[in-house]
Design a protein around this motif. Structure first.
Motif, PDB file in Angstrom:
ATOM      1  N   LEU A  32      -2.552  16.554  10.739  1.00 27.98           N
ATOM      2  CA  LEU A  32      -2.857  15.288  11.387  1.00 27.98           C
ATOM      3  C   LEU A  32      -4.270  14.576  10.432  1.00 27.98           C
ATOM      4  CD1 LEU A  32      -2.891  16.426  15.202  1.00 27.98           C
ATOM      5  CD2 LEU A  32      -1.292  15.015  13.756  1.00 27.98           C
ATOM      6  N   ILE A  33      -5.098  15.285   9.925  1.00 28.18           N
ATOM      7  CA  ILE A  33      -6.324  14.612   9.212  1.00 28.18           C
ATOM      8  C   ILE A  33      -5.650  13.903   8.058  1.00 28.18           C
ATOM      9  CG2 ILE A  33      -8.287  15.383   7.854  1.00 28.18           C
ATOM     10  CD1 ILE A  33      -8.983  17.531   9.979  1.00 28.18           C
ATOM     11  N   ASP A  34      -4.773  14.575   7.431  1.00 30.47           N
ATOM     12  CA  ASP A  34      -4.188  14.175   6.101  1.00 30.47           C
ATOM     13  C   ASP A  34      -3.328  12.921   6.479  1.00 30.47           C
ATOM     14  OD1 ASP A  34      -3.456  14.192   3.544  1.00 30.47           O
ATOM     15  OD2 ASP A  34      -1.771  14.797   3.922  1.00 30.47           O
ATOM     16  N   MET A  35      -2.730  12.791   7.882  1.00 35.24           N
ATOM     17  CA  MET A  35      -1.992  11.464   8.279  1.00 35.24           C
ATOM     18  C   MET A  35      -2.898  10.449   8.287  1.00 35.24           C
ATOM     19  SD  MET A  35       0.947  13.196  10.506  1.00 35.24           S
ATOM     20  CE  MET A  35       1.479  11.842  11.108  1.00 35.24           C
ATOM     21  N   ALA A  36      -4.038  10.947   8.881  1.00 34.69           N
ATOM     22  CA  ALA A  36      -5.292   9.767   9.278  1.00 34.69           C
ATOM     23  C   ALA A  36      -5.647   9.206   8.030  1.00 34.69           C
ATOM     24  CB  ALA A  36      -6.182  10.477  10.141  1.00 34.69           C
ATOM     25  N   VAL A  37      -6.107  10.157   6.972  1.00 34.51           N
ATOM     26  CA  VAL A  37      -6.562   9.489   5.618  1.00 34.51           C
ATOM     27  C   VAL A  37      -5.477   8.905   4.991  1.00 34.51           C
ATOM     28  CG1 VAL A  37      -7.145  10.359   3.226  1.00 34.51           C
ATOM     29  CG2 VAL A  37      -7.929  11.607   5.486  1.00 34.51           C
ATOM     30  N   ASN A  38      -4.103   9.328   5.050  1.00 34.07           N
ATOM     31  CA  ASN A  38      -3.311   8.329   4.480  1.00 34.07           C
ATOM     32  C   ASN A  38      -2.917   6.956   5.286  1.00 34.07           C
ATOM     33  OD1 ASN A  38      -2.663  10.259   2.608  1.00 34.07           O
ATOM     34  ND2 ASN A  38      -1.079  11.153   3.644  1.00 34.07           N
ATOM     35  N   ALA A  39      -2.962   6.891   6.389  1.00 37.92           N
ATOM     36  CA  ALA A  39      -3.281   5.686   7.300  1.00 37.92           C
ATOM     37  C   ALA A  39      -4.238   4.579   6.804  1.00 37.92           C
ATOM     38  CB  ALA A  39      -3.289   6.077   8.612  1.00 37.92           C
ATOM     39  N   THR A  40      -5.365   5.106   6.107  1.00 38.17           N
ATOM     40  CA  THR A  40      -6.263   4.168   5.714  1.00 38.17           C
ATOM     41  C   THR A  40      -6.216   3.484   4.288  1.00 38.17           C
ATOM     42  OG1 THR A  40      -7.742   5.902   4.882  1.00 38.17           O
ATOM     43  CG2 THR A  40      -8.089   5.187   7.505  1.00 38.17           C
ATOM     44  N   ARG A  41      -5.089   4.218   3.485  1.00 45.56           N
ATOM     45  CA  ARG A  41      -5.138   4.020   2.048  1.00 45.56           C
ATOM     46  C   ARG A  41      -4.420   2.467   2.048  1.00 45.56           C
ATOM     47  NH1 ARG A  41      -3.305   9.938  -0.256  1.00 45.56           N
ATOM     48  NH2 ARG A  41      -5.481  10.657  -0.125  1.00 45.56           N
ATOM     49  N   PRO A  42      -4.688   1.943   0.848  1.00 47.14           N
ATOM     50  CA  PRO A  42      -4.103   0.502   0.763  1.00 47.14           C
ATOM     51  C   PRO A  42      -2.511   0.696   0.717  1.00 47.14           C
ATOM     52  CG  PRO A  42      -5.915   1.038  -0.680  1.00 47.14           C
ATOM     53  CD  PRO A  42      -5.677   2.260  -0.075  1.00 47.14           C
TER      54      PRO A  42
END
Length: 53
Positions: A32-42
């Motif tokens: 879930l943390i990796d998914m949240a980080v990926n969601a903030t990427r351009p």
């Protein structure tokens, strides 16, 4: 309660929150943390600019 105590309690609660998020992610099979980080990427194909690495 002193200011120092409030800071320690806040950090402890943040630590517990991260552990709970990781536990829920491992149960569901997602990071879930990796998914949240990926969601903030351009959205462009290159991801983060090379200068930020």
């Amino acid at each position: 309660m002193e200011k120092h105590d409030k800071i320690v309690i806040t950090l402890a609660l943040l630590g517990v929150a991260v552990i709970v998020i990781k536990l829920i992610g491992s149960i569901t099979g997602y990071d879930l943390i990796d998914m949240a980080v990926n969601a903030t990427r351009p959205a462009d194909a290159g991801g983060w600019p090379a200068g930020t690495h």
